[in-house]
Write an enzyme that holds these catalytic residues in place. Structure first.
Site, mmCIF file in Angstrom:
data_model
loop_
_atom_site.group_PDB
_atom_site.id
_atom_site.type_symbol
_atom_site.label_atom_id
_atom_site.label_comp_id
_atom_site.label_asym_id
_atom_site.label_seq_id
_atom_site.Cartn_x
_atom_site.Cartn_y
_atom_site.Cartn_z
ATOM 1 N N ASN A 148 -40.626 118.239 51.012
ATOM 2 C CA ASN A 148 -40.978 119.611 51.398
ATOM 3 C C ASN A 148 -40.409 120.046 52.742
ATOM 4 O OD1 ASN A 148 -42.602 117.812 52.746
ATOM 5 N ND2 ASN A 148 -44.417 119.099 52.652
ATOM 6 N N GLU A 174 -35.608 111.701 46.706
ATOM 7 C CA GLU A 174 -34.530 111.802 45.724
ATOM 8 C C GLU A 174 -34.286 113.259 45.318
ATOM 9 O OE1 GLU A 174 -37.320 110.211 45.697
ATOM 10 O OE2 GLU A 174 -38.258 110.039 43.722
ATOM 11 N N GLU A 245 -48.006 109.091 56.555
ATOM 12 C CA GLU A 245 -48.387 110.513 56.622
ATOM 13 C C GLU A 245 -48.528 110.983 55.181
ATOM 14 O OE1 GLU A 245 -48.427 111.213 60.783
ATOM 15 O OE2 GLU A 245 -49.138 112.321 59.045
ATOM 16 N N CYS A 279 -48.576 119.357 53.087
ATOM 17 C CA CYS A 279 -49.640 118.348 52.968
ATOM 18 C C CYS A 279 -50.908 118.744 53.704
ATOM 19 C CB CYS A 279 -49.143 117.042 53.543
ATOM 20 S SG CYS A 279 -48.529 117.294 55.188
ATOM 21 N N GLU A 461 -47.835 110.826 64.083
ATOM 22 C CA GLU A 461 -46.471 111.234 64.450
ATOM 23 C C GLU A 461 -46.604 112.222 65.598
ATOM 24 O OE1 GLU A 461 -44.393 112.408 60.750
ATOM 25 O OE2 GLU A 461 -43.643 110.342 60.863
HETATM 26 O O1 TXE Z 1 -44.169 112.218 47.449
HETATM 27 P P1 TXE Z 1 -43.874 110.791 46.835
HETATM 28 P P2 TXE Z 1 -43.317 113.521 47.201
HETATM 29 C C1 TXE Z 1 -47.234 114.357 50.374
HETATM 30 C C2 TXE Z 1 -47.875 115.509 49.642
HETATM 31 C C3 TXE Z 1 -47.657 115.128 48.205
HETATM 32 C C4 TXE Z 1 -46.372 114.348 48.211
HETATM 33 C C5 TXE Z 1 -45.245 115.155 47.698
HETATM 34 O O2 TXE Z 1 -49.208 115.573 50.017
HETATM 35 O O3 TXE Z 1 -48.713 114.306 47.775
HETATM 36 O O4 TXE Z 1 -46.100 113.974 49.577
HETATM 37 O O5 TXE Z 1 -44.035 114.592 48.135
HETATM 38 C C6 TXE Z 1 -40.590 107.395 48.080
HETATM 39 N N1 TXE Z 1 -41.958 102.450 47.698
HETATM 40 N N2 TXE Z 1 -46.797 114.823 51.664
HETATM 41 O O6 TXE Z 1 -43.450 113.903 45.766
HETATM 42 O O7 TXE Z 1 -43.622 110.810 45.372
HETATM 43 C C7 TXE Z 1 -39.967 108.566 47.362
HETATM 44 O O8 TXE Z 1 -38.668 108.227 46.906
HETATM 45 C C8 TXE Z 1 -41.307 103.100 48.691
HETATM 46 C C9 TXE Z 1 -47.573 114.468 52.832
HETATM 47 O O9 TXE Z 1 -41.939 113.306 47.740
HETATM 48 O O10 TXE Z 1 -44.957 109.957 47.353
HETATM 49 C C10 TXE Z 1 -39.952 109.621 48.458
HETATM 50 O O11 TXE Z 1 -38.829 109.455 49.300
HETATM 51 N N3 TXE Z 1 -41.000 104.418 48.637
HETATM 52 C C11 TXE Z 1 -46.829 114.757 54.086
HETATM 53 C C12 TXE Z 1 -41.225 109.322 49.241
HETATM 54 O O12 TXE Z 1 -41.602 108.001 48.893
HETATM 55 C C13 TXE Z 1 -41.394 105.112 47.553
HETATM 56 C C14 TXE Z 1 -46.108 116.037 54.096
HETATM 57 C C15 TXE Z 1 -42.366 110.272 48.917
HETATM 58 O O13 TXE Z 1 -42.473 110.327 47.517
HETATM 59 C C16 TXE Z 1 -42.088 104.513 46.476
HETATM 60 C C17 TXE Z 1 -45.316 116.185 52.901
HETATM 61 C C18 TXE Z 1 -42.365 103.120 46.589
HETATM 62 N N4 TXE Z 1 -43.010 102.473 45.612
HETATM 63 C C19 TXE Z 1 -45.700 115.635 51.705
HETATM 64 N N5 TXE Z 1 -42.335 105.475 45.543
HETATM 65 C C20 TXE Z 1 -47.604 114.638 55.381
HETATM 66 N N6 TXE Z 1 -48.823 114.139 55.418
HETATM 67 O O14 TXE Z 1 -47.041 114.992 56.386
HETATM 68 C C21 TXE Z 1 -41.807 106.628 46.021
HETATM 69 N N7 TXE Z 1 -41.244 106.431 47.219
#
Ligand code: TXE
Length: 487
Positions: A148, A174, A245, A279, A461
């Site tokens: 995002n 990705e 985060e 988030c 952060e």
């Molecule tokens: O998250 P994903 P997304 C959170 C938001 C929502 C989510 C959406 O609340 O729940 O993020 O973003 C990698 N081992 N926040 O869909 O699927 C994946 O490739 C290691 C909170 O992207 O969790 C990607 O690069 N890595 C935030 C990243 O993790 C892994 C603000 C996030 O993917 C993995 C923005 C694994 N097993 C969004 N699986 C905040 N709090 O600031 C996936 N990834």
């Protein structure tokens, strides 16, 4: 466009890798091909990062700071280009990416660049001895980003990591491969050693490889709670440090004495900015009964005026959701809300035309949505939807709303609107959340820590708090007399 790895100071050219198409959320037209890092790429990135770390750790804080500040200057000089790339990758309006994303990334680099020379330990006078402490770098830190706020997330991790003397390997989501490569190039143009900030592309599998790699000392994730738990578990075998985060379902509480136009502005920002894909959003809007009707009528009127459309048009106020799959997921939550008995007051429509009459039916668009007649136990009030869906709830007393706001596994953020200064602080001090606002929402200056309580994450952060996330503290005792031994 080919989105490859950025290793040792340059984009790699080897494309015989697993790959997928990167789409523009506004029309689902292809933007280019993304190439998944393989084992060879990870090893090359680690070797290059280790080499850069050995050089970088000998630099003084002032020398490190100069590179970070120069990188910020370069980002700002490329703001229009990078903002457009971010808009095309994420689907967010250019009116946002021109103002927030690139600037916030540059702010972080300037803030930690200015701080780098002040990172030091303490001196302690002791009996016939003295002691001192040394905050030392960890080594190679891996950053893993969500889709995002791609370049902001990358910079919020890289800036403190590098200021503290570490090197970083960053994996963007990705779904948004583009702007991390711009940050990598900016570091090089600012005079950073090759390998100081490497970028590897890929999905969770590459993230898991980074988590498991013995040459990587720390993982910093921005992502979902589910992913945070996987990384925490993966890091456990090596007791690797993590910063997480994660997601939230944060309360925005509006008391009857609040300035209603301001509170409505905050509720709109807390639910519809960046299509609601933030988030820390205040997606549970609690309104005290006495002002509920006037608040709701102003909220609805202004929600229905939001300009949904082509993100590349600077008049647009709300763009496209990140992907077709995510749009379907959000629509699923809207259907569940209706099935549970909540009232869909406005929105939840897939528009075919935007506010200027342009055909947007091929994009992932959804009109901003408000649910009334919500109950705390409904799925739409408990689960993070991560889309433009606002749940409004009514309350009577201060004690009641605090208990309801805290009744969540999440604890990322919270907002309170009131003109009673005592009540504002009294209430916010009782809310179980890490990032809070009184009479505003989602304002995140680098000077303040950002992070969550409970399942919304670990660590912080930004602010001075980030230094502890990227250093390890050594204490040194210096004897000025003799060793006093009984043997
Ligand atoms: O998250 P994903 P997304 C959170 C938001 C929502 C989510 C959406 O609340 O729940 O993020 O973003 C990698 N081992 N926040 O869909 O699927 C994946 O490739 C290691 C909170 O992207 O969790 C990607 O690069 N890595 C935030 C990243 O993790 C892994 C603000 C996030 O993917 C993995 C923005 C694994 N097993 C969004 N699986 C905040 N709090 O600031 C996936 N990834």
């Amino acid at each position: 466009m080919e989105y490859t790895q950025f290793i040792d100071g340059a984009l790699t050219t080897n494309t015989n890798r697993e790959s997928w198409v990167n789409y523009n959320p506004a029309d689902n037209n292809p933007l280019g091909t993304v190439y998944q890092a393989n084992e060879e790429d990870i090893e090359a990135a680690v070797a290059s990062s280790q080499k850069a770390f050995q050089i970088w750790r000998t630099r003084t804080g002032a020398e490190r700071g100069r590179v970070l500040v120069k990188t910020a200057e370069i980002l700002r000089s490329r703001l229009e280009k990078i903002a457009l790339l971010e808009t095309q990758d994420v689907g967010k309006p250019l009116s946002e990416s021109l103002v927030v994303d690139v600037s916030s990334a540059a702010d972080a680099l300037e803030y930690f660049g200015g701080m780098a020379a002040t990172i030091h330990g303490d001196f302690v006078d002791l009996k016939n001895a003295f002691g001192y402490t040394r905050p030392e770098p960890l080594g190679i830190c891996a950053g893993i980003g969500a889709w995002n706020y791609p370049i902001q997330i990358a910079a919020w991790k890289a800036a403190p990591a590098l200021a503290c003397g570490n090197s970083m390997i960053f994996k963007p989501s990705e779904l948004t491969p583009a702007t991390a490569l711009e940050l990598a190039q900016a570091f090089m143009d600012a005079g950073a050693s090759p390998g100081l900030f490497n970028v590897v592309q890929g999905d969770g599998r590459v993230g898991a490889m980074l988590t498991a790699h013995p040459g990587i000392a720390k993982i910093s994730l921005t992502g979902s709670v589910a992913t945070g738990k996987k990384i925490f578990a993966g890091a456990a075998s090596q007791l690797k440090k993590v910063t997480l985060e994660l997601g939230g379902k944060s309360p925005l509480i509006v008391f009857e004495d609040a300035d209603i136009p301001n509170a409505v502005s905050a509720a709109l920002l807390a639910n519809f900015y960046t299509q609601g894909e933030v988030c820390s959003n205040g997606t549970r809007v609690f309104v005290q009964r006495k002002i509920y009707d006037s608040f709701l009528s102003q909220l609805r009127e202004r929600t229905e005026r939001i300009k949904v459309g082509d993100p590349a048009d600077t008049d647009t106020q709300m763009g496209a959701l990140i992907s077709k799959a995510h749009l379907e997921k959000v629509i699923g939550f809207i259907d569940a809300g209706k099935a549970a008995g909540a009232t869909l007051l406005t929105g939840g429509i897939r528009p075919e035309k935007d506010f200027k009459g342009r055909d947007i039916r091929f994009g992932n668009f959804l009109t901003p949505t408000i649910f009334t007649d919500c109950e705390d136990a409904m799925e739409i009030c408990k689960e993070e939807i991560f889309g433009p869906v606002l749940c409004i709830l009514c309350f009577d007393s201060e004690e009641e709303v605090i208990a309801r706001a805290n009744d969540s596994a999440y604890g990322l953020a919270a907002g309170v609107f009131t003109n009673d200064i005592k009540r504002g602080h009294r209430v916010i001090h009782q809310i179980q959340a890490g990032t809070c606002w009184i009479n505003n929402y989602n304002i995140t200056p680098i000077e303040l820590p950002f992070g969550g309580y409970k399942q919304s994450g670990l660590g912080r952060e930004n602010s001075l708090a980030a230094i502890q996330q990227y250093t390890q503290l050594k204490s040194v005792y210096v004897e000025l007399g003799n060793v006093d031994a009984p043997y």
